[in-house]
Design a protein around this motif. Structure first.
Motif, PDB file in Angstrom:
ATOM      1  N   ILE A   1      36.876  25.113  33.119  1.00  0.00           N
ATOM      2  CA  ILE A   1      36.602  26.334  33.874  1.00  0.00           C
ATOM      3  C   ILE A   1      35.614  27.199  33.111  1.00  0.00           C
ATOM      4  O   ILE A   1      35.626  27.236  31.872  1.00  0.00           O
ATOM      5  N   SER A   2      34.738  27.851  33.840  1.00  0.00           N
ATOM      6  CA  SER A   2      33.770  28.776  33.252  1.00  0.00           C
ATOM      7  C   SER A   2      33.589  29.927  34.228  1.00  0.00           C
ATOM      8  O   SER A   2      34.122  29.909  35.348  1.00  0.00           O
ATOM      9  N   LEU A   3      32.835  30.938  33.815  1.00  0.00           N
ATOM     10  CA  LEU A   3      32.608  32.065  34.714  1.00  0.00           C
ATOM     11  C   LEU A   3      31.238  32.666  34.502  1.00  0.00           C
ATOM     12  O   LEU A   3      30.617  32.501  33.450  1.00  0.00           O
ATOM     13  N   ASP A   4      30.799  33.360  35.534  1.00  0.00           N
ATOM     14  CA  ASP A   4      29.557  34.125  35.495  1.00  0.00           C
ATOM     15  C   ASP A   4      29.874  35.474  36.110  1.00  0.00           C
ATOM     16  O   ASP A   4      30.465  35.536  37.198  1.00  0.00           O
ATOM     17  N   SER A   5      29.536  36.549  35.416  1.00  0.00           N
ATOM     18  CA  SER A   5      29.935  37.868  35.910  1.00  0.00           C
ATOM     19  C   SER A   5      28.878  38.913  35.607  1.00  0.00           C
ATOM     20  O   SER A   5      28.209  38.863  34.563  1.00  0.00           O
ATOM     21  N   THR A   6      28.736  39.853  36.532  1.00  0.00           N
ATOM     22  CA  THR A   6      27.838  40.996  36.360  1.00  0.00           C
ATOM     23  C   THR A   6      28.630  42.254  36.653  1.00  0.00           C
ATOM     24  O   THR A   6      29.226  42.380  37.737  1.00  0.00           O
ATOM     25  N   VAL A   7      28.682  43.164  35.701  1.00  0.00           N
ATOM     26  CA  VAL A   7      29.440  44.396  35.864  1.00  0.00           C
ATOM     27  C   VAL A   7      28.905  45.176  37.066  1.00  0.00           C
ATOM     28  O   VAL A   7      27.699  45.379  37.205  1.00  0.00           O
ATOM     29  N   GLY A   8      29.812  45.593  37.936  1.00  0.00           N
ATOM     30  CA  GLY A   8      29.452  46.347  39.129  1.00  0.00           C
ATOM     31  C   GLY A   8      29.082  45.487  40.315  1.00  0.00           C
ATOM     32  O   GLY A   8      28.986  45.995  41.429  1.00  0.00           O
ATOM     33  N   VAL A   9      28.870  44.184  40.089  1.00  0.00           N
ATOM     34  CA  VAL A   9      28.464  43.289  41.176  1.00  0.00           C
ATOM     35  C   VAL A   9      29.591  42.336  41.548  1.00  0.00           C
ATOM     36  O   VAL A   9      29.971  42.205  42.711  1.00  0.00           O
ATOM     37  N   GLY A  10      30.152  41.638  40.556  1.00  0.00           N
ATOM     38  CA  GLY A  10      31.238  40.714  40.841  1.00  0.00           C
ATOM     39  C   GLY A  10      31.321  39.591  39.824  1.00  0.00           C
ATOM     40  O   GLY A  10      30.557  39.528  38.857  1.00  0.00           O
ATOM     41  N   THR A  11      32.248  38.682  40.075  1.00  0.00           N
ATOM     42  CA  THR A  11      32.523  37.576  39.155  1.00  0.00           C
ATOM     43  C   THR A  11      32.638  36.279  39.942  1.00  0.00           C
ATOM     44  O   THR A  11      33.138  36.259  41.069  1.00  0.00           O
ATOM     45  N   LYS A  12      32.188  35.200  39.327  1.00  0.00           N
ATOM     46  CA  LYS A  12      32.308  33.876  39.937  1.00  0.00           C
ATOM     47  C   LYS A  12      32.949  32.947  38.909  1.00  0.00           C
ATOM     48  O   LYS A  12      32.397  32.705  37.843  1.00  0.00           O
TER      49      LYS A  12
END
Length: 404
Positions: free
Chosen positions: A380-391
């Protein structure tokens, strides 16, 4: 016939021998292979792996000679173990005063030649020997002696490995029993704790709604209710963590994604401030359904609890990538700070002290998710941008369907 003296460390030697739990065990191919090879290399009719018990010589493997034991005082091996560092050899027992009248020399199996290499433990105790026996006088060449010594070391390694395996199995069994007891204990404690906590929360609600009481008392009751709710959530998280392994005991099955979509949406259908969409062309996947549902529920719950938008939007993607399934859960939540992304899957690590409902986060949900995915053969991994969202993106290994 001359009887050899008992080794000076006989009691310690016997204690070491008994620690291996090998006496009177059934034959094993690995040991039989060694005695067969020893006979072939040394050109003898008989080869044995012997262990010297207190009053007998027991054969773990005997090539070319029936039987499982002989009286210790009649055995050649009794002489061999007195010098653990040396090979003991008798070229012609008929001409050796120590053995000339030995019944195994004068009668069956008519031992004439004997060569034995002691089986020595790491603590220096000779348990027995790897020996070769023949009914004709003989000598061993340097290469035969070298090979026989090498085979004796291999035999001792097998004995050591056998003990280690038994000890490991014992430890594993004890750990399994302790885990079962711990799981039962956790379940019982969780149930016993949640029941009075529910009563406390219920009484606090009743007092604040059914009676006219002072504002200061209401505030105190709210503190009691809030603390009880947080403790109840922590107990639930701990119980979920303890059950994560149990989820994997379920077998993989054909899972209808239409049914999965309906079940997930129904579970989170308590209000209209969340939208959950599935993005997949698949109709079915073969997977552990309960484990997958637990993973998705945890990821969706996080996306809702830590969302700062008017409507929580969540998209779930599922694809078939040959040897594995690929999933993603994308949301429009607050996002995760870059410096915290490496810690997000650690147990008891939470980015925020409280979620949108004021409940304290203990950082257990994502730790459980990672553990389940890892044990399902994925990552599992993730990609996230503060204020935008997380995947969150994860995979699970595909398993062949029965009958396919």
């Amino acid at each position: 016939m001359q009887f050899p003296p008992m080794p000076a460390n006989e009691q310690e030697r016997l204690k070491e021998l008994y620690s291996y739990n090998i006496l009177d065990t059934i034959s094993e191919e690995d040991f039989d292979n060694i005695t067969e090879i020893a006979s072939q290399i040394c050109n003898t009719k008989i080869s044995q792996i012997t262990l010297a018990d207190s009053g007998r010589l027991w054969f773990k493997s005997s090539h070319g000679l029936p039987g499982s034991e002989v009286p210790r005082h009649l055995s050649f091996c009794t002489h061999a173990i007195n010098n653990p560092e040396e090979l003991f050899m008798v070229p012609d027992a008929r001409e050796d005063e120590r053995f000339a009248d030995n019944p195994f020399v004068t009668g069956e199996p008519h031992v004439v030649f004997y060569a034995g290499v002691p089986l020595v433990t790491e603590n220096g105790y000779a348990l027995g020997s790897l020996c070769v026996v023949h009914d004709q006088p003989s000598q061993l060449s340097d290469s035969q002696l070298k090979s026989l010594k090498a085979l004796s070391r291999q035999a001792m390694r097998l004995i050591e490995l056998r003990r280690n395996k038994i000890q490991l199995e014992g430890v594993t069994n004890r750990l399994n029993e302790k885990n079962k007891a711990l799981e039962k204990f956790v379940g019982t404690v969780a149930h016993d704790l949640r029941s009075p906590l529910n009563n406390i929360i219920g009484v606090a609600d009743l007092l604040t709604t059914a009676y006219e009481i002072e504002p200061d008392v209401v505030e105190l009751l709210q503190i009691v209710k809030g603390s009880s709710s947080k403790l109840k959530n922590l107990i639930s998280d701990l119980l979920e963590q303890s059950r994560s392994d149990k989820l994997l005991h379920e077998s993989a099955s054909n899972v209808s994604l239409d049914e999965l979509r309906t079940a997930i949406k129904d579970l989170f259908a308590c209000n209209d401030k969340r939208i959950i969409n599935f993005n997949t062309s698949l109709k079915y996947i073969h997977i552990n359904k309960i484990a997958l549902e637990q993973i998705l529920i945890n990821l969706i719950s996080n996306a809702i609890k830590y969302n700062d938008k008017a409507v929580a939007e969540i998209e779930i993607g599922i694809a078939d990538n040959n040897q594995e399934y690929a999933f993603y859960v994308k949301d429009n939540s607050k996002g995760i700070d870059h410096e915290f992304m490496e810690k997000v899957f650690n147990l008891f690590e939470a980015q925020e002290a409280n979620d949108n409902y004021g409940d304290k986060g203990y950082g257990m949900g994502l730790a459980i998710v990672q553990e389940l995915i890892s044990k399902m053969g994925g990552t599992i991994s993730l990609d996230s941008t503060v204020g935008v969202g997380t995947k969150f993106m994860f995979t699970t290994k595909k398993h062949a369907q029965s009958g396919s």
